[in-house]
Motif scaffolding. Sequence first.
Motif, PDB file in Angstrom:
ATOM      1  N   ILE A 108       0.838  -1.203   0.000  1.00  0.00           N
ATOM      2  CA  ILE A 108       0.000   0.000   0.000  1.00  0.00           C
ATOM      3  C   ILE A 108       0.873   1.253   0.000  1.00  0.00           C
ATOM      4  N   ALA A 109       1.946   1.222   0.788  1.00  0.00           N
ATOM      5  CA  ALA A 109       2.875   2.353   0.819  1.00  0.00           C
ATOM      6  C   ALA A 109       3.504   2.592  -0.549  1.00  0.00           C
ATOM      7  N   ALA A 110       3.840   1.494  -1.244  1.00  0.00           N
ATOM      8  CA  ALA A 110       4.446   1.631  -2.573  1.00  0.00           C
ATOM      9  C   ALA A 110       3.474   2.217  -3.583  1.00  0.00           C
ATOM     10  N   LEU A 111       2.173   2.037  -3.355  1.00  0.00           N
ATOM     11  CA  LEU A 111       1.161   2.565  -4.274  1.00  0.00           C
ATOM     12  C   LEU A 111       0.860   4.044  -4.038  1.00  0.00           C
ATOM     13  N   VAL A 112       1.283   4.561  -2.872  1.00  0.00           N
ATOM     14  CA  VAL A 112       1.038   5.976  -2.571  1.00  0.00           C
ATOM     15  C   VAL A 112       1.869   6.835  -3.526  1.00  0.00           C
ATOM     16  N   PRO A 113       1.274   7.844  -4.156  1.00  0.00           N
ATOM     17  CA  PRO A 113       2.022   8.704  -5.091  1.00  0.00           C
ATOM     18  C   PRO A 113       3.232   9.346  -4.428  1.00  0.00           C
ATOM     19  N   GLU A 114       4.305   9.482  -5.198  1.00  0.00           N
ATOM     20  CA  GLU A 114       5.537  10.060  -4.662  1.00  0.00           C
ATOM     21  C   GLU A 114       5.345  11.515  -4.259  1.00  0.00           C
ATOM     22  N   THR A 115       4.537  12.229  -5.006  1.00  0.00           N
ATOM     23  CA  THR A 115       4.306  13.642  -4.715  1.00  0.00           C
ATOM     24  C   THR A 115       2.948  13.819  -4.049  1.00  0.00           C
ATOM     25  N   GLY A 116       2.916  14.669  -3.068  1.00  0.00           N
ATOM     26  CA  GLY A 116       1.647  14.988  -2.426  1.00  0.00           C
ATOM     27  C   GLY A 116       1.399  14.264  -1.115  1.00  0.00           C
ATOM     28  N   TYR A 117       1.869  13.001  -1.012  1.00  0.00           N
ATOM     29  CA  TYR A 117       1.592  12.206   0.194  1.00  0.00           C
ATOM     30  C   TYR A 117       2.850  11.502   0.716  1.00  0.00           C
ATOM     31  N   PRO A 118       3.970  12.205   0.788  1.00  0.00           N
ATOM     32  CA  PRO A 118       5.204  11.517   1.214  1.00  0.00           C
ATOM     33  C   PRO A 118       5.134  10.993   2.640  1.00  0.00           C
ATOM     34  N   ARG A 119       4.455  11.719   3.525  1.00  0.00           N
ATOM     35  CA  ARG A 119       4.401  11.281   4.912  1.00  0.00           C
ATOM     36  C   ARG A 119       3.446  10.120   5.118  1.00  0.00           C
ATOM     37  N   VAL A 120       2.446   9.974   4.263  1.00  0.00           N
ATOM     38  CA  VAL A 120       1.563   8.811   4.343  1.00  0.00           C
ATOM     39  C   VAL A 120       2.366   7.542   4.090  1.00  0.00           C
ATOM     40  N   ARG A 121       3.180   7.576   3.055  1.00  0.00           N
ATOM     41  CA  ARG A 121       4.035   6.427   2.751  1.00  0.00           C
ATOM     42  C   ARG A 121       5.031   6.179   3.885  1.00  0.00           C
ATOM     43  N   PHE A 122       5.593   7.243   4.402  1.00  0.00           N
ATOM     44  CA  PHE A 122       6.542   7.157   5.518  1.00  0.00           C
ATOM     45  C   PHE A 122       5.914   6.453   6.715  1.00  0.00           C
ATOM     46  N   TYR A 123       4.711   6.853   7.082  1.00  0.00           N
ATOM     47  CA  TYR A 123       4.055   6.264   8.246  1.00  0.00           C
ATOM     48  C   TYR A 123       3.624   4.821   7.987  1.00  0.00           C
ATOM     49  N   LEU A 124       3.217   4.504   6.781  1.00  0.00           N
ATOM     50  CA  LEU A 124       2.838   3.130   6.469  1.00  0.00           C
ATOM     51  C   LEU A 124       4.026   2.179   6.588  1.00  0.00           C
ATOM     52  N   VAL A 125       5.178   2.622   6.104  1.00  0.00           N
ATOM     53  CA  VAL A 125       6.369   1.774   6.207  1.00  0.00           C
ATOM     54  C   VAL A 125       6.771   1.614   7.668  1.00  0.00           C
ATOM     55  N   ILE A 126       6.668   2.680   8.453  1.00  0.00           N
ATOM     56  CA  ILE A 126       6.966   2.574   9.888  1.00  0.00           C
ATOM     57  C   ILE A 126       6.006   1.593  10.558  1.00  0.00           C
ATOM     58  N   LEU A 127       4.733   1.679  10.196  1.00  0.00           N
ATOM     59  CA  LEU A 127       3.734   0.759  10.750  1.00  0.00           C
ATOM     60  C   LEU A 127       4.130  -0.692  10.474  1.00  0.00           C
ATOM     61  N   SER A 128       4.589  -0.950   9.246  1.00  0.00           N
ATOM     62  CA  SER A 128       4.982  -2.319   8.878  1.00  0.00           C
ATOM     63  C   SER A 128       6.205  -2.772   9.656  1.00  0.00           C
ATOM     64  N   MET A 129       7.138  -1.860   9.919  1.00  0.00           N
ATOM     65  CA  MET A 129       8.334  -2.222  10.670  1.00  0.00           C
ATOM     66  C   MET A 129       8.010  -2.483  12.141  1.00  0.00           C
ATOM     67  N   GLY A 130       6.988  -1.821  12.657  1.00  0.00           N
ATOM     68  CA  GLY A 130       6.533  -2.167  13.996  1.00  0.00           C
ATOM     69  C   GLY A 130       5.914  -3.552  14.018  1.00  0.00           C
ATOM     70  N   MET A 131       5.086  -3.847  13.021  1.00  0.00           N
ATOM     71  CA  MET A 131       4.411  -5.137  12.948  1.00  0.00           C
ATOM     72  C   MET A 131       5.397  -6.294  12.860  1.00  0.00           C
ATOM     73  N   ILE A 132       6.469  -6.104  12.114  1.00  0.00           N
ATOM     74  CA  ILE A 132       7.375  -7.226  11.836  1.00  0.00           C
ATOM     75  C   ILE A 132       8.070  -7.732  13.097  1.00  0.00           C
ATOM     76  N   ASN A 133       8.120  -6.902  14.138  1.00  0.00           N
ATOM     77  CA  ASN A 133       8.741  -7.331  15.399  1.00  0.00           C
ATOM     78  C   ASN A 133       7.978  -8.447  16.084  1.00  0.00           C
ATOM     79  N   ALA A 134       6.711  -8.645  15.693  1.00  0.00           N
ATOM     80  CA  ALA A 134       5.899  -9.695  16.322  1.00  0.00           C
ATOM     81  C   ALA A 134       6.147 -11.066  15.714  1.00  0.00           C
ATOM     82  N   THR A 135       6.976 -11.162  14.688  1.00  0.00           N
ATOM     83  CA  THR A 135       7.208 -12.464  14.048  1.00  0.00           C
ATOM     84  C   THR A 135       8.067 -13.374  14.922  1.00  0.00           C
ATOM     85  N   VAL A 136       9.148 -12.839  15.471  1.00  0.00           N
ATOM     86  CA  VAL A 136      10.023 -13.614  16.360  1.00  0.00           C
ATOM     87  C   VAL A 136      10.381 -12.720  17.541  1.00  0.00           C
TER      88      VAL A 136
END
Length: 239
Positions: A108-136
């Motif tokens: 979803i972050a990769a689909l966010v347009p490069e211009t206009g919504y840079p912080r939306v993509r930034f926060y989505l990637v951060i959200l995913s990096m938080g989630m990944i800590n629950a794997t191990v």
Amino acid sequence: MTLARRRHLVRTRRTVTGLILVAAISFIAGMTDAVGLLLSGDFVSFMTGNTTRAALYFAEGDYGHAIILFFALWVFVIGNALGIILAHTLSSRRTFVVLTGVAVTIAIAALVPETGYPRVRFYLVILSMGMINATVEHIEGLPIGLTYITGALSRFGRGIGRWIVGDRNPTGWVIQTIPWTGMAAGAVTGAFLTHWLGSNALWVVVLCVAGVAIATVFLPRPLHLHFQQPIVTSRQPRR
């Protein structure tokens, strides 16, 4: 085969499988952090760095950027919480479920347009990096950090110190080098990918996460249940 021998083999298999998984996920985390840093200018998994940067921006009067980074800390926290919720509510194949959630979020972050919504993509990637800590969360009782390696290096250094002064307990602290190695290799890979592909490097991350997620489908079900801390739903009665 004796019962003790069988238990030893089972534990060894769990440990080796866990270390391979930690190496793969740390590689992904390092790659994602490098891609995210180059695309946004801020860290997407290194929250210590974002905390320091936010404080510096605040002291310099750049309150807007400071608020962005302070909010990023909470997004990371929410991602960790969401990862645990996914792991413990949707399926017994916890690692697969969490990694699938991570892949979808980064897509979803990769689909966010490069211009206009840079912080939306930034926060989505951060959200995913938080989630990944629950794997191990741990391997045979040893805590594991997937998106940060300061703790791992600290535990490794303390293990060396204990070994030097004569502690000959099992050297489980040696495995703390695995997250650092994976993250360092991933960061180098992510830097090259971003140089070559720009924001499309996020799609490579998605493919890597999806590949690891599919690989975990073939893990025995008990292993999916073994790498997370158990949920305690009620307090033990006092005696």
